[in-house]
Design an enzyme around this catalytic site. Structure first.
Site, PDB file in Angstrom:
ATOM      1  N   GLU A  42      -6.870  15.161  -6.557  1.00 28.67           N
ATOM      2  CA  GLU A  42      -7.929  14.154  -6.389  1.00 28.67           C
ATOM      3  C   GLU A  42      -9.116  14.781  -5.683  1.00 28.67           C
ATOM      4  O   GLU A  42      -8.912  15.535  -4.720  1.00 28.67           O
ATOM      5  CB  GLU A  42      -7.397  12.957  -5.591  1.00 28.67           C
ATOM      6  CG  GLU A  42      -6.325  12.206  -6.371  1.00 28.67           C
ATOM      7  CD  GLU A  42      -5.766  10.989  -5.632  1.00 28.67           C
ATOM      8  OE1 GLU A  42      -6.320  10.613  -4.582  1.00 28.67           O
ATOM      9  OE2 GLU A  42      -4.781  10.426  -6.120  1.00 28.67           O
TER      10      GLU A  42
ATOM     11  N   ARG B 280       1.451   7.747  -5.657  1.00 27.97           N
ATOM     12  CA  ARG B 280       0.821   9.054  -5.452  1.00 27.97           C
ATOM     13  C   ARG B 280       0.948   9.822  -6.760  1.00 27.97           C
ATOM     14  O   ARG B 280       1.989   9.727  -7.451  1.00 27.97           O
ATOM     15  CB  ARG B 280       1.524   9.849  -4.344  1.00 27.97           C
ATOM     16  CG  ARG B 280       1.233   9.383  -2.936  1.00 27.97           C
ATOM     17  CD  ARG B 280      -0.209   9.664  -2.503  1.00 27.97           C
ATOM     18  NE  ARG B 280      -0.441   9.304  -1.128  1.00 27.97           N
ATOM     19  CZ  ARG B 280      -0.942   8.128  -0.718  1.00 27.97           C
ATOM     20  NH1 ARG B 280      -1.269   7.208  -1.588  1.00 27.97           N
ATOM     21  NH2 ARG B 280      -1.146   7.909   0.565  1.00 27.97           N
TER      22      ARG B 280
ATOM     23  N   HIS C  45      -8.566   6.133  -6.769  1.00 32.56           N
ATOM     24  CA  HIS C  45      -7.733   5.881  -5.578  1.00 32.56           C
ATOM     25  C   HIS C  45      -8.349   4.750  -4.735  1.00 32.56           C
ATOM     26  O   HIS C  45      -8.704   4.956  -3.567  1.00 32.56           O
ATOM     27  CB  HIS C  45      -7.569   7.163  -4.755  1.00 32.56           C
ATOM     28  CG  HIS C  45      -6.370   7.133  -3.849  1.00 32.56           C
ATOM     29  ND1 HIS C  45      -5.595   8.224  -3.570  1.00 32.56           N
ATOM     30  CD2 HIS C  45      -5.805   6.117  -3.148  1.00 32.56           C
ATOM     31  CE1 HIS C  45      -4.626   7.900  -2.744  1.00 32.56           C
ATOM     32  NE2 HIS C  45      -4.738   6.612  -2.468  1.00 32.56           N
TER      33      HIS C  45
HETATM   34  N1  LIG Z   1      -3.203   3.635  -4.392  1.00 34.47           N
HETATM   35  C1  LIG Z   1      -3.477   3.386  -3.132  1.00 34.47           C
HETATM   36  O1  LIG Z   1      -4.614   3.333  -2.707  1.00 34.47           O
HETATM   37  C2  LIG Z   1      -2.355   3.124  -2.187  1.00 34.47           C
HETATM   38  C3  LIG Z   1      -1.157   3.762  -2.340  1.00 34.47           C
HETATM   39  N2  LIG Z   1      -0.132   3.513  -1.488  1.00 34.47           N
HETATM   40  C4  LIG Z   1       1.150   4.191  -1.705  1.00 34.47           C
HETATM   41  O2  LIG Z   1       2.177   3.222  -1.779  1.00 34.47           O
HETATM   42  C5  LIG Z   1       3.297   3.673  -1.045  1.00 34.47           C
HETATM   43  C6  LIG Z   1       4.186   2.522  -0.670  1.00 34.47           C
HETATM   44  O3  LIG Z   1       3.628   1.725   0.344  1.00 34.47           O
HETATM   45  P1  LIG Z   1       4.466   0.506   0.993  1.00 34.47           P
HETATM   46  O4  LIG Z   1       4.918  -0.437  -0.051  1.00 34.47           O
HETATM   47  O5  LIG Z   1       3.686   0.001   2.129  1.00 34.47           O
HETATM   48  O6  LIG Z   1       5.740   1.329   1.534  1.00 34.47           O
HETATM   49  P2  LIG Z   1       7.202   0.795   1.853  1.00 34.47           P
HETATM   50  O7  LIG Z   1       7.812   1.824   2.739  1.00 34.47           O
HETATM   51  O8  LIG Z   1       7.166  -0.609   2.323  1.00 34.47           O
HETATM   52  O9  LIG Z   1       7.923   0.797   0.440  1.00 34.47           O
HETATM   53  C7  LIG Z   1       8.319   1.930  -0.225  1.00 34.47           C
HETATM   54  C8  LIG Z   1       9.593   1.634  -0.987  1.00 34.47           C
HETATM   55  O10 LIG Z   1       9.882   2.770  -1.797  1.00 34.47           O
HETATM   56  C9  LIG Z   1      11.287   2.883  -1.882  1.00 34.47           C
HETATM   57  N3  LIG Z   1      11.674   4.287  -2.090  1.00 34.47           N
HETATM   58  C10 LIG Z   1      11.391   5.358  -1.330  1.00 34.47           C
HETATM   59  N4  LIG Z   1      11.936   6.463  -1.873  1.00 34.47           N
HETATM   60  C11 LIG Z   1      12.551   6.066  -2.997  1.00 34.47           C
HETATM   61  C12 LIG Z   1      13.305   6.721  -3.983  1.00 34.47           C
HETATM   62  N5  LIG Z   1      13.526   8.045  -3.937  1.00 34.47           N
HETATM   63  N6  LIG Z   1      13.811   6.006  -5.002  1.00 34.47           N
HETATM   64  C13 LIG Z   1      13.625   4.671  -5.060  1.00 34.47           C
HETATM   65  N7  LIG Z   1      12.917   3.980  -4.148  1.00 34.47           N
HETATM   66  C14 LIG Z   1      12.402   4.677  -3.127  1.00 34.47           C
HETATM   67  C15 LIG Z   1      11.843   2.385  -0.570  1.00 34.47           C
HETATM   68  O11 LIG Z   1      13.065   1.755  -0.910  1.00 34.47           O
HETATM   69  P3  LIG Z   1      14.221   1.386   0.144  1.00 34.47           P
HETATM   70  O12 LIG Z   1      13.591   0.273   0.968  1.00 34.47           O
HETATM   71  O13 LIG Z   1      15.342   0.903  -0.688  1.00 34.47           O
HETATM   72  O14 LIG Z   1      14.478   2.623   0.935  1.00 34.47           O
HETATM   73  C16 LIG Z   1      10.782   1.408  -0.076  1.00 34.47           C
HETATM   74  O15 LIG Z   1      11.189   0.077  -0.184  1.00 34.47           O
HETATM   75  C17 LIG Z   1       2.658   4.443   0.124  1.00 34.47           C
HETATM   76  O16 LIG Z   1       3.547   5.370   0.695  1.00 34.47           O
HETATM   77  C18 LIG Z   1       1.485   5.125  -0.537  1.00 34.47           C
HETATM   78  O17 LIG Z   1       1.868   6.382  -1.043  1.00 34.47           O
HETATM   79  C19 LIG Z   1      -0.272   2.634  -0.463  1.00 34.47           C
HETATM   80  C20 LIG Z   1      -1.448   1.988  -0.263  1.00 34.47           C
HETATM   81  C21 LIG Z   1      -2.594   2.188  -1.097  1.00 34.47           C
HETATM   82  O1  LIG Z   2      -3.299   5.597  -0.470  1.00 27.98           O
HETATM   83  C1  LIG Z   2      -3.534   4.944   0.487  1.00 27.98           C
HETATM   84  C2  LIG Z   2      -2.660   4.751   1.588  1.00 27.98           C
HETATM   85  O2  LIG Z   2      -3.014   3.941   2.480  1.00 27.98           O
HETATM   86  O3  LIG Z   2      -1.602   5.398   1.647  1.00 27.98           O
END
Ligand SMILES: NC(=O)C1=CN([C@@H]2O[C@H](COP(=O)(O)OP(=O)(O)OC[C@H]3O[C@@H](n4cnc5c(N)ncnc54)[C@H](OP(=O)(O)O)[C@@H]3O)[C@@H](O)[C@H]2O)C=CC1
Ligand SMILES: O=CC(=O)O
Length: 320
Positions: A266, A237, A285
């Protein structure tokens, strides 16, 4: 009597039919613009909402006293005040998993495009500037064998690690709340502190959610820790990054390049200094934006919403 759903994301005919089989549907086109008034008018009758990219604030929720469930067509839930929804007894669902691989593909596309200057040089060719063999002025930097740093080792982070490790022979380091032994074992990856990752990684990829804790996580201090050959990728984000600090880091050569799918605001403003920089690859995005994945996300959201409105526990309940 059928329950009432407000739809603010266009569905395929098959999914719309599935929804209409169980509920009354009102479709609002693009609630972020002129249709916000129509959304407000329809909210008092709504039992369910389905859509994405709408900041669902308390003022809107106050208009919807019958609301039971919100199905977001996204994995990120930063547009919602989860505690407030829970207080109101409204179930929130999202669409994890179905978009993981596609979003990781986008992340890797940005890794390759920035390192090999694909967009910059393709534009240069179209402009008729390819008049002789290219020399060092147009060379990029290798991806294979370089260190991939992943901030947020969740579903998408892991899919990115898979591509880096198996596809490009990259050592993988990552920062997350906790170490992930399965990830370490599968990809030979190493959990480390944020500062250590910023100092060591050649490619620094953000794949974490936007939360209070991650807002502004990467700012001037963090860019200073990166090396001048570092490439910064954000598919998380925009607000996780201090965009002014990123612009300064790119303009002064503090980092080599950036691949950005997300922005503080955005759509990104057309006069953003980011768009004037050759070492920036900016995409609108599109992390999950393929025909297959967007349909799978919409299907997942429909299933979640119908389950919630039937009184069942939806598969992807964010606020159990
Ligand atoms: N560009 C786009 O179109 C898209 C963007 N996204 C973004 O990607 C993000 C991640 O998606 P996804 O992988 O499915 O989510 P997950 O919840 O599977 O993974 C997020 C990871 O981030 C880690 N995390 C959270 N907070 C912190 C922090 N403060 N410091 C370090 N690590 C942290 C968590 O670690 P831990 O497990 O150790 O708690 C977790 O493993 C979504 O929330 C969205 O914002 C998603 C899809 C499409
Ligand atoms: O940014 C996309 C999402 O699925 O989150």
């Amino acid at each position: 009597m059928k329950k009432h759903v407000l739809l603010y994301k266009k569905l395929s005919p098959a999914l719309l039919a599935r929804l209409e089989n169980e509920v009354e549907v009102t479709y609002i086109d693009d609630p972020a613009s002129d249709s916000l008034a129509r959304l407000r008018e329809a909210l008092p009758q709504a039992h369910g909402l389905l859509g994405a990219s709408l900041k669902l604030d308390a003022a809107l929720l106050d208009l919807a006293p019958q609301l039971e469930a919100v199905a977001s067509v996204s994995v990120g839930v930063d547009n919602y005040d989860i505690a407030d929804l829970s207080r109101r007894g409204v179930k929130l669902t999202n669409t994890p998993d179905v978009l993981t691989e596609t979003t990781a593909d986008t992340g890797f596309a940005l890794v390759l495009a920035t390192a090999r200057r694909v967009v910059e040089l393709a534009t240069w060719v179209r402009a008729g500037q390819w008049t002789a063999s290219v020399g060092p002025k147009h060379f990029g930097t290798d991806v294979h064998g370089k260190t991939l740093g992943i901030i947020g080792m969740g579903r998408i982070g892991e899919a990115l690690a898979q591509r880096g490790h198996f596809g490009f022979n990259m050592p993988v380091i990552y920062h997350s709340h906790s170490a992930k032994p399965a990830v370490d074992q599968r990809f030979g990856a190493r959990h480390c502190a944020l500062d250590e990752l910023l100092r060591e990684a050649d490619f620094i990829c953000l794949t974490l959610p936007l939360t209070k804790e991650t807002t502004g996580l990467i700012g001037a201090r963090e860019f200073e820790l990166m090396g001048e050959d570092s490439i910064f990728i954000n598919i998380s984000r925009g607000k996780v990054v201090d965009e002014q600090a990123l612009i300064r880091a790119l303009q002064t050569g503090q980092i080599r390049a950036a691949g950005l799918d997300v922005f503080e605001r955005e759509p990104v403003q057309t006069d953003s200094p980011l768009l004037a920089l050759d070492n920036v690859v900016a995409t609108p995005h599109i992390g999950s934006a393929t025909h297959e994945t967007r349909e799978a996300m919409a299907r997942c959201a429909v299933d979640n919403l119908l389950a919630a409105l039937r009184g069942e526990r939806p598969q992807n309940l964010v606020n159990p």
